[in-house]
Design a protein around this motif. Structure first.
Motif, PDB file in Angstrom:
ATOM      1  N   ALA A  75       0.899  -1.256  -0.052  1.00 43.36           N
ATOM      2  CA  ALA A  75       0.006  -0.030   0.088  1.00 43.36           C
ATOM      3  C   ALA A  75       0.777   1.436   0.042  1.00 43.36           C
ATOM      4  CB  ALA A  75      -0.839  -0.109   1.176  1.00 43.36           C
ATOM      5  N   LYS A  76       2.211   1.276   0.686  1.00 38.90           N
ATOM      6  CA  LYS A  76       2.715   2.448   0.908  1.00 38.90           C
ATOM      7  C   LYS A  76       4.320   2.467   0.298  1.00 38.90           C
ATOM      8  CE  LYS A  76       0.663   3.561   5.083  1.00 38.90           C
ATOM      9  NZ  LYS A  76       0.927   4.006   6.683  1.00 38.90           N
ATOM     10  N   GLY A  77       4.812   1.186  -0.192  1.00 33.73           N
ATOM     11  CA  GLY A  77       6.012   1.032  -0.762  1.00 33.73           C
ATOM     12  C   GLY A  77       6.038   1.230  -2.359  1.00 33.73           C
ATOM     13  N   GLY A  78       7.279   1.289  -2.912  1.00 32.15           N
ATOM     14  CA  GLY A  78       7.401   1.075  -3.988  1.00 32.15           C
ATOM     15  C   GLY A  78       8.825   1.080  -4.851  1.00 32.15           C
ATOM     16  N   GLU A  79       8.791   0.725  -6.226  1.00 30.46           N
ATOM     17  CA  GLU A  79      10.404   0.564  -6.568  1.00 30.46           C
ATOM     18  C   GLU A  79      10.610   1.046  -7.912  1.00 30.46           C
ATOM     19  OE1 GLU A  79      11.971  -3.905  -5.345  1.00 30.46           O
ATOM     20  OE2 GLU A  79      10.221  -4.042  -6.587  1.00 30.46           O
ATOM     21  N   ILE A  89      17.975  -0.200  -9.242  1.00 27.74           N
ATOM     22  CA  ILE A  89      16.829  -0.367  -8.445  1.00 27.74           C
ATOM     23  C   ILE A  89      16.966   0.583  -7.037  1.00 27.74           C
ATOM     24  CG2 ILE A  89      15.114  -1.864  -7.557  1.00 27.74           C
ATOM     25  CD1 ILE A  89      16.833  -3.862  -9.481  1.00 27.74           C
ATOM     26  N   TRP A  90      15.981   1.384  -7.234  1.00 27.99           N
ATOM     27  CA  TRP A  90      15.824   2.103  -5.831  1.00 27.99           C
ATOM     28  C   TRP A  90      14.562   1.699  -5.139  1.00 27.99           C
ATOM     29  CZ3 TRP A  90      18.423   6.495  -4.605  1.00 27.99           C
ATOM     30  CH2 TRP A  90      19.637   6.864  -5.449  1.00 27.99           C
ATOM     31  N   ASN A  91      14.343   1.130  -3.724  1.00 25.27           N
ATOM     32  CA  ASN A  91      13.426   0.617  -3.088  1.00 25.27           C
ATOM     33  C   ASN A  91      12.870   1.913  -2.135  1.00 25.27           C
ATOM     34  OD1 ASN A  91      13.743  -2.208  -3.715  1.00 25.27           O
ATOM     35  ND2 ASN A  91      15.643  -2.071  -2.873  1.00 25.27           N
ATOM     36  N   LEU A  92      11.622   2.066  -2.163  1.00 27.07           N
ATOM     37  CA  LEU A  92      10.999   3.287  -1.530  1.00 27.07           C
ATOM     38  C   LEU A  92      10.235   2.775  -0.361  1.00 27.07           C
ATOM     39  CD1 LEU A  92      10.216   5.351  -4.746  1.00 27.07           C
ATOM     40  CD2 LEU A  92      12.655   4.991  -3.703  1.00 27.07           C
ATOM     41  N   GLU A  93      10.128   3.315   0.865  1.00 28.78           N
ATOM     42  CA  GLU A  93       9.148   3.056   1.692  1.00 28.78           C
ATOM     43  C   GLU A  93       8.194   4.207   2.260  1.00 28.78           C
ATOM     44  OE1 GLU A  93      11.155   1.464   5.045  1.00 28.78           O
ATOM     45  OE2 GLU A  93      12.008  -0.215   4.080  1.00 28.78           O
ATOM     46  N   ASP A  94       7.014   3.848   2.368  1.00 29.38           N
ATOM     47  CA  ASP A  94       6.091   5.130   2.957  1.00 29.38           C
ATOM     48  C   ASP A  94       5.928   6.098   1.880  1.00 29.38           C
ATOM     49  OD1 ASP A  94       4.122   6.127   4.351  1.00 29.38           O
ATOM     50  OD2 ASP A  94       5.526   6.895   5.884  1.00 29.38           O
ATOM     51  N   CYS A  95       5.551   6.020   0.582  1.00 31.91           N
ATOM     52  CA  CYS A  95       5.781   7.059  -0.335  1.00 31.91           C
ATOM     53  C   CYS A  95       4.438   7.434  -1.148  1.00 31.91           C
ATOM     54  CB  CYS A  95       6.882   6.924  -1.269  1.00 31.91           C
ATOM     55  SG  CYS A  95       6.754   5.310  -2.391  1.00 31.91           S
ATOM     56  N   PRO A  96       4.468   8.359  -1.670  1.00 35.82           N
ATOM     57  CA  PRO A  96       2.955   8.660  -2.393  1.00 35.82           C
ATOM     58  C   PRO A  96       3.169   8.007  -4.110  1.00 35.82           C
ATOM     59  CG  PRO A  96       4.274  10.619  -2.577  1.00 35.82           C
ATOM     60  CD  PRO A  96       5.203   9.578  -1.588  1.00 35.82           C
ATOM     61  N   ASP A  97       2.063   8.351  -4.718  1.00 34.66           N
ATOM     62  CA  ASP A  97       2.240   7.753  -6.073  1.00 34.66           C
ATOM     63  C   ASP A  97       3.337   8.526  -7.121  1.00 34.66           C
ATOM     64  OD1 ASP A  97       0.095   5.882  -5.440  1.00 34.66           O
ATOM     65  OD2 ASP A  97      -1.505   7.178  -6.307  1.00 34.66           O
TER      66      ASP A  97
END
Length: 457
Positions: free
Chosen positions: A360-364, A426-434
């Protein structure tokens, strides 16, 4: 009497020079410690007195010779440790290695701090670890002798290396404002790891940490520092502006005993910022001095590291530039939608972006970039595409992701293969918007078939 005391006792004995030769030795030593351009250490050898003088000076000014005479072990190991760095090897050969020879044991791990090599721009520590692990991670913090943290332009690298082998474990790089103390205190934390599975072996009873983490060992070394060589530097002042790949640059060079620093200044009217550069230096004999030497950082501000010319003292020196990275004005960043993968802004040539939501909040975010020409099937040379990824959280505070990983071949993530001839950053993102903003490291990357030559001296 320990090894260091034996070594110092020998040097004290050798310092008692016959009166007839006292002035000659002092003059030679002074010239050794205050080298400047065009000066050489000249020792007469046409007579028996000249030969004797040369011997005394050699013992007093050459660390390898003095260590061999005193019977201090380990010189062979130190030379092996610096074999990949021409600059550090030359520094050892010219009396810039300080022997420490301290050893401590904690939690089943023994850490030996054997040597340091020091000049005003850099200090390198050479260590050896022994214990039940196959490899070790050394994390260090340096303070003065009183335990006060050192301030001003100091960078400390934590390095993983195999145990029971003398290695350059920690390098500190200082700017011009940093002052080395007369006595240094170094606090080290050593973590052990099996190379095969990344799992630490079971600790001896009572040695594991209370929170269940892998056991580790801590060490504190305090030692004096020989700061006599801190003023040893040979400089070429910054020259005139020259046009390089459509932009105007000018160059200068500082050569310390352990490394060189090429200063690169950019003209204020340039339309692009210099983001990266590969180069080498060449003297009148054809000898090359490479950039980014082993055991050193690549760059500090507008200064780029290279092999030192300090000991060779060339009469002529030419800079050859083989690769350039530019960040053009107006192309510094892009915006990426994690839901759709849409990109707003201009990407570097032949670079594309994959993006996806994770939970729900992460992204790559994955940047696909072509392998450079110098890569091979067994040696993939990767470079950095993005500088950082930024976004604002629900409170409006700006968050930043700095870490990333790179891979060539296989899958970027399940169901998304990495195309042949490309690698993925590859960048791993946490608690981020769209939507996230990404600062690019470069907008264009030029591999030069014919190096650009600039005369420095």
């Amino acid at each position: 009497m320990d090894r260091r005391q034996e070594y110092e006792a020998l040097l004290r004995a050798l310092e008692e020079t016959p009166p007839a030769l006292e002035y000659t030795v002092q003059r030679s030593l002074a010239r050794r410690r205050r080298r400047r351009w065009g000066m050489r250490l000249g020792i007469p050898a046409a007579s028996l007195a000249g030969v004797f003088t040369a011997f005394v000076v050699l013992v007093n000014t050459s660390m390898p010779f003095a260590m061999a005479c005193s019977g201090v072990p380990g010189l062979r190991e130190l030379m092996a440790a610096v074999a990949l760095s021409p600059s550090l090897k030359a520094a050892v050969e010219h009396d810039y290695a300080q022997y420490i020879g301290q050893s401590q044991t904690d939690n089943g791990i023994t850490l030996r701090l054997e040597y340091l090599i020091l000049d005003q721009g850099q200090i390198s520590f050479f260590m050896e670890v022994e214990g039940p692990y196959e490899s070790y991670l050394v994390k260090a913090k340096c303070l003065d002798g009183a335990g006060k943290e050192l301030q001003g332009g100091l960078g400390i690298s934590s390095v993983s290396f195999a145990g029971d082998t003398l290695a350059n474990a920690v390098s500190l790089v200082a700017d011009d404002s940093f002052q080395f103390p007369e006595e240094m205190r170094m606090e080290c934390r050593v973590e052990g790891q099996r190379q095969t599975d990344g799992i630490a072996p079971e600790a001896a009873p009572g040695t594991g940490s209370a929170d269940g983490e892998e056991p580790e060992a801590t060490f504190v070394f305090t030692f004096p520092m020989d700061t006599q060589s801190l003023n040893d530097c040979r400089s070429l002042p910054v020259g005139d502006w020259v046009e390089v790949d459509g932009q105007r640059l000018r160059f200068g060079l500082d050569s310390y005993p352990t490394h060189g620093r090429l200063t690169v200044e950019e003209h204020p009217d340039n339309t692009a910022r210099l983001a990266g550069m590969d180069f080498y230096l060449e003297d009148e004999t054809g000898r090359r001095y490479e950039d980014n030497p082993a055991g050193s950082v690549g760059a500090i501000g507008n200064r780029r590291m290279c092999d030192t010319t300090y000991f060779s003292d060339p009469a002529h020196l030419t800079l050859y530039i083989t690769r350039l990275e530019w960040l053009d004005q107006g192309r510094e960043r892009v915006t990426v939608d994690l839901e759709t993968g849409a990109v707003e802004g201009v990407l570097p040539e032949r670079v594309s972006v994959y993006a996806r939501r994770v939970g729900a909040k992460g992204g790559e975010v994955a940047f696909l970039a072509p392998n450079p020409p110098e890569s091979s099937e067994t040696n993939i040379v990767l470079y950095q595409v993005a500088q950082e990824v930024r976004w604002k959280d629900v409170s409006g505070a700006e968050q930043t992701a700095w870490s990333h990983s790179s891979r060539s071949g296989g899958e970027i993530w399940p169901g998304t293969p990495c195309p042949e001839g490309y690698f993925a950053e590859i960048w791993n993102l946490e608690d981020c918007p769209d939507t996230v903003e990404i600062d690019l490291h470069f907008s264009r990357r030029n591999m030069l078939e014919q190096p650009i030559a600039v005369t420095l001296q």
